[in-house]
Scaffold this active site. Structure first.
Site, short mmCIF file in Angstrom:
data_model
loop_
_atom_site.label_atom_id
_atom_site.label_comp_id
_atom_site.label_asym_id
_atom_site.label_seq_id
_atom_site.Cartn_x
_atom_site.Cartn_y
_atom_site.Cartn_z
CG ASP A 1 -46.18 129.32 8.34
OD1 ASP A 1 -45.74 130.51 8.67
OD2 ASP A 1 -45.89 129.30 7.07
CE LYS B 1 -42.52 134.88 5.71
NZ LYS B 1 -43.94 133.98 5.19
CD GLN C 1 -45.40 134.02 2.00
OE1 GLN C 1 -44.52 133.50 2.61
NE2 GLN C 1 -46.23 134.82 2.22
N1 GUN Z 1 -48.79 134.65 3.98
C1 GUN Z 1 -49.42 135.76 4.73
N2 GUN Z 1 -49.07 135.48 5.93
C2 GUN Z 1 -48.28 134.14 5.91
C3 GUN Z 1 -47.70 133.52 6.90
O1 GUN Z 1 -47.71 133.64 8.09
N3 GUN Z 1 -47.14 132.23 6.44
C4 GUN Z 1 -47.21 132.14 5.08
N4 GUN Z 1 -46.71 130.48 4.66
N5 GUN Z 1 -47.77 132.42 4.09
C5 GUN Z 1 -48.12 133.61 4.49
#
Ligand code: GUN
Length: 271
Positions: free
Chosen positions: A114, A47, A91
């Site tokens: 998110d 990311k 995360q």
């Molecule tokens: N862990 C697995 N998928 C995601 C996501 O889309 N966002 C976040 N913050 N953590 C994750």
């Protein structure tokens, strides 16, 4: 026909890069990463790399697995209050001793790229505009739209009821006037339901969509991604058998995965 998420996402990423260069603005993403889950580390690194390529400032705040919950909550407060930070991402998963609910509720909805907060998830559920749509379902819709695949009036079958994929996917398909059926691990007659689908979105994390379930050339979107017993990346769909029976299908990898990251970048640029 294969839905090439890699190609569509690359175009979105280039467009976002051009947009930021034209505007001369720099969104700022703050990522909180707790513990040393290897998959989370890879996701976060990817990311950050993609964000920086586009022209987004990205900071990762790392904490050991035994960090106290209050430390994380305080950091979120600080990021909420910092006017330079436009996007906050915690995360998942978090260690057991940290309350996921408390953490999610603490994030400012205006920085919640998110779409995890009750404010944003609730807005989506009641048909109000959330600040951001969740990355994976938004990425799926971007992919369908890129190929001009109609959604209105179609029967969409969503398999999996997670908060980050299944539930918002169903809501977003409803908003686009699909007729939506939600399926999950306790659904009976899954095979008969999938046979009536125009669009299938599978977000389960194990092999579930098999060729005997596929009729009338549906669009098959495979959100599942995990490693099989040989260590190869695979999805929810028995790809080799199902591909000839599908109207359109996403490969794994190279389908929904890259769309999710492009969609998240779209949200950060919007922030
Ligand atoms: N862990 C697995 N998928 C995601 C996501 O889309 N966002 C976040 N913050 N953590 C994750």
């Amino acid at each position: 026909m294969i839905l090439d998420g890699k190609a569509v996402s690359a175009k979105i990423i280039e467009d976002l890069k051009t947009e930021l260069a034209r505007k001369g603005t720099t969104p700022h993403l703050a990522v909180i990463l707790v513990g040393d889950d290897p998959a989370s580390r890879v996701y976060v690194r990817n990311k950050k790399k993609k964000a920086e390529y586009i022209g987004i400032k990205a900071d990762i705040f790392e904490y050991p697995a035994d960090v106290e919950e209050t430390v994380i909550l305080k950091k979120i407060d600080e990021l909420n209050e910092n006017p330079e930070v436009t996007a906050i991402l915690v995360q998942m998963p978090l260690p057991e001793h940290i309350s996921k609910e408390k953490v999610i509720c603490r994030i400012s909805p205006e920085k919640d790229v998110d779409c995890f907060t009750p404010e944003n998830a609730g807005r989506l559920a009641i048909g109000m505009e959330p600040y951001f749509y969740p990355a994976t379902p938004q990425g799926v819709l971007m992919l369908l739209d890129a190929y001009g695949i109609p959604i209105e009036g179609k029967h969409a079958v969503v398999i999996g009821r997670s908060n980050i994929v299944g539930k918002p996917m169903a809501q977003m398909l409803l908003r686009r006037n699909a007729t939506v059926t939600m399926c999950h691990s306790k659904t009976q007659n899954l095979e008969e339901i999938i046979k009536t689908a125009d669009i299938v979105v599978s977000a389960v994390g194990k092999k579930i969509v098999r060729c005997k379930m596929v009729k009338n050339k549906p669009v098959i979107i495979d959100v599942g991604i995990y490693r099989d017993s040989n260590g190869n990346l695979t999805g929810d769909v028995e790809y080799a058998e199902v591909e000839p029976l599908a109207g359109y299908i996403t490969p794994v990898p190279g389908g929904v995965g890259p769309m999710t990251i492009a969609s998240l970048m779209f949200n950060i640029v919007k922030s």
